[in-house]
Design a protein around this motif. Structure first.
Motif, short mmCIF file in Angstrom:
data_model
loop_
_atom_site.label_atom_id
_atom_site.label_comp_id
_atom_site.label_asym_id
_atom_site.label_seq_id
_atom_site.Cartn_x
_atom_site.Cartn_y
_atom_site.Cartn_z
N GLU A 268 8.23 52.83 -10.41
CA GLU A 268 7.17 51.98 -9.89
C GLU A 268 6.01 52.04 -10.88
N ARG A 269 5.36 50.90 -11.07
CA ARG A 269 4.33 50.82 -12.10
C ARG A 269 2.94 50.69 -11.49
N ASP A 270 1.99 51.35 -12.11
CA ASP A 270 0.58 51.19 -11.78
C ASP A 270 -0.19 51.15 -13.09
N GLY A 271 -0.46 49.93 -13.57
CA GLY A 271 -1.09 49.80 -14.88
C GLY A 271 -0.14 50.29 -15.96
N ALA A 272 -0.60 51.25 -16.76
CA ALA A 272 0.23 51.80 -17.83
C ALA A 272 1.03 53.01 -17.38
N ASN A 273 0.84 53.47 -16.15
CA ASN A 273 1.55 54.65 -15.66
C ASN A 273 2.78 54.27 -14.84
N LEU A 274 3.77 55.16 -14.87
CA LEU A 274 4.99 54.97 -14.10
C LEU A 274 5.14 56.13 -13.10
N PHE A 275 5.80 55.81 -11.98
CA PHE A 275 6.04 56.82 -10.95
C PHE A 275 7.51 56.79 -10.57
N THR A 295 13.77 58.06 -18.86
CA THR A 295 12.48 57.46 -19.23
C THR A 295 12.67 55.97 -19.52
N ILE A 296 11.58 55.21 -19.43
CA ILE A 296 11.65 53.76 -19.53
C ILE A 296 12.12 53.29 -20.90
N ASP A 297 11.99 54.13 -21.92
CA ASP A 297 12.44 53.74 -23.26
C ASP A 297 13.94 53.99 -23.45
N GLY A 298 14.63 54.40 -22.39
CA GLY A 298 16.07 54.65 -22.47
C GLY A 298 16.43 56.08 -22.80
N GLY A 299 15.44 56.91 -23.00
CA GLY A 299 15.69 58.31 -23.35
C GLY A 299 15.74 59.21 -22.13
N ARG A 300 15.74 60.51 -22.39
CA ARG A 300 15.76 61.52 -21.33
C ARG A 300 14.74 62.60 -21.65
N SER A 301 14.12 63.11 -20.60
CA SER A 301 13.15 64.20 -20.76
C SER A 301 13.49 65.33 -19.80
N GLY A 321 5.01 56.83 -20.09
CA GLY A 321 4.84 55.67 -19.24
C GLY A 321 5.00 54.36 -20.00
N MET A 322 4.33 53.31 -19.55
CA MET A 322 4.44 51.97 -20.14
C MET A 322 3.63 51.84 -21.42
N GLY A 331 1.15 54.99 -21.45
CA GLY A 331 0.69 55.70 -20.27
C GLY A 331 1.54 56.93 -20.00
N ASP A 332 1.34 57.54 -18.84
CA ASP A 332 2.08 58.74 -18.45
C ASP A 332 3.10 58.39 -17.36
N MET A 333 4.04 59.30 -17.17
CA MET A 333 4.99 59.16 -16.07
C MET A 333 4.79 60.32 -15.10
N TYR A 334 4.67 59.99 -13.83
CA TYR A 334 4.48 61.00 -12.78
C TYR A 334 5.76 61.11 -11.98
N VAL A 335 6.25 62.35 -11.85
CA VAL A 335 7.52 62.61 -11.17
C VAL A 335 7.24 63.39 -9.90
N GLU A 336 7.68 62.83 -8.76
CA GLU A 336 7.53 63.52 -7.48
C GLU A 336 8.84 64.22 -7.13
N LEU A 337 8.74 65.50 -6.79
CA LEU A 337 9.94 66.29 -6.48
C LEU A 337 10.34 66.10 -5.02
N GLY A 338 11.63 65.97 -4.82
CA GLY A 338 12.18 65.93 -3.47
C GLY A 338 13.24 67.03 -3.33
N VAL A 339 12.87 68.12 -2.68
CA VAL A 339 13.79 69.26 -2.57
C VAL A 339 14.90 68.92 -1.58
#
Length: 384
Positions: A268-275, A295-301, A321-322, A331-339
């Protein structure tokens, strides 16, 4: 100086319907027309402001863009109508049935008329384009086809069969408009005989039905810049309809590309950031470890999960991010953890978890202990 709110200018609520907008515009236009305020140097500016406000709000597509983005939706000038593409209309013809702002409308207040319009600009067009989030990240050159009005090659844009005569309209005398008196108002309307052209074609062109123009599918290459956002408008100057030759052959119109970005399955996008949200095994959340994130560029982190992480914890991957429009930054990417709680346990796994529980596993869950301590105090207060 910042522009005033269009709804405020017309004096209507934001949920006003088309009838209320039209009524408010007619009333305001009669009140503030420059012909009624010859000694007020600001009258013309106020009238233009009123005209601009109604021009946007009376069109459903332009009104929707204004409600979403405000004046920024029209920074480069000109509003757009709906559909895949659309011609622009004349506000004063729609409301008062007359000519343009400097002629027919002024005549309503007893002002002087103008001659037949000799030069017209070609109509602006609108094209809706949907792209993926990946396209918005990288930018992309996209080939499109747009139906654009061009001069008819059979009649060379004149609207008459080769050899047919073009005569001056006897009804309007070549002016293209006729006047009617209503009380103290003088109303101007396009001539119904010649359709406002001021001329009559004895034998209309069979290819364009006397219009002088035909729509042709035209291939264009559109460059979508990296970092483009949903709702962005791209202007292609001079790529709209050709100006009608019979009206003087002015400038071509412009083509406006309205970009919409499809929803993405992961981000999900918010400006230049991704979630995004990622599942984390219970054991990894408890003991700490790593998970791999797309990641959005096709890579992995690789994302390091701290020991004792809880569901809902948000972690940041800087610069993942974007793309930022017209910039090398990201931008940055924010990752929310779901245990995740384990399901479908085998006998050995169940036995191990039962042993873990007997060893006081529930007591080392901070949120559970805090909740049940508060619940116990609540029940004790009820008893007291």
């Amino acid at each position: 100086m910042s522009k005033r709110d269009y709804y405020e200018i017309l004096g209507v609520a934001k949920n006003a319907d088309a009838k209320a907008l039209k009524s408010a515009f007619r009333k305001k236009a009669m009140e503030c027309h420059p012909d009624r305020h010859p000694d007020d140097p600001d009258a013309e500016a106020r009238f233009k402001e009123l005209n601009e406000a109604y021009g946007i709000l009376s069109d459903e597509q332009k009104r929707a863009a204004y409600d979403r983005m405000g004046h920024a939706a029209f920074e480069q000038g000109g509003g757009m109508g709906g559909g895949g593409f659309q011609d622009f209309g004349d506000i004063f013809s729609q409301i008062f049935g007359g000519g343009g702002a400097s002629g027919g409308f002024a005549d309503m207040f007893g002002g002087g008329g103008r001659g037949r319009q000799t030069v017209q600009r070609g109509s602006d067009l609108r094209y809706e384009m949907e792209i993926t989030l990946e396209d918005a990240f990288r930018g992309k050159d996209i080939d499109i086809e747009v139906p654009i009005a061009e001069d008819c090659d059979r009649c060379d844009g004149l609207g008459a069969e080769p050899g047919a005569s073009i005569e001056t309209c006897s009804t309007c005398g070549g002016a293209g408009r006729v006047r009617t008196q209503q009380g103290f108002f003088t109303m101007e309307r396009p001539c119904s005989t010649c359709g406002g052209q001021g001329e009559y074609v004895s034998d209309p062109c069979h290819q364009c039905d006397g219009q002088g123009q035909v729509r042709q599918q035209t291939a264009l290459d559109v460059s979508i810049p990296a970092g483009v956002e949903d709702g962005t408008r791209i202007r292609l100057s001079g790529q709209g309809d050709a100006a009608p030759r019979r009206s003087g052959g002015g400038q071509r119109g412009d083509l406006y590309i309205f970009v919409s970005v499809k929803p993405h399955g992961l981000f999900e996008r918010d400006g230049a950031n991704l979630f995004c949200r990622t599942p984390v095994p219970m054991t990894t959340a408890a003991l700490g470890g790593e998970v791999e994130i797309p990641t959005i560029d096709g890579g992995r982190s690789k994302l390091k999960i701290p020991e004792g992480s809880q569901s809902g914890k948000r972690m940041r991957l800087r610069g993942k991010g974007m793309s930022v429009l017209r910039s090398a930054q990201r931008g940055d990417m924010y990752v929310e953890l779901g245990v995740e709680t384990p399901s479908k346990l085998n006998k050995k796994q169940r036995a191990l978890l039962e042993e873990f529980a007997r060893e006081g596993g529930d007591e080392i869950s901070p949120e559970s202990k805090n909740f049940f301590d508060k619940a116990k105090a609540f029940w004790e207060d009820l008893v007291d």
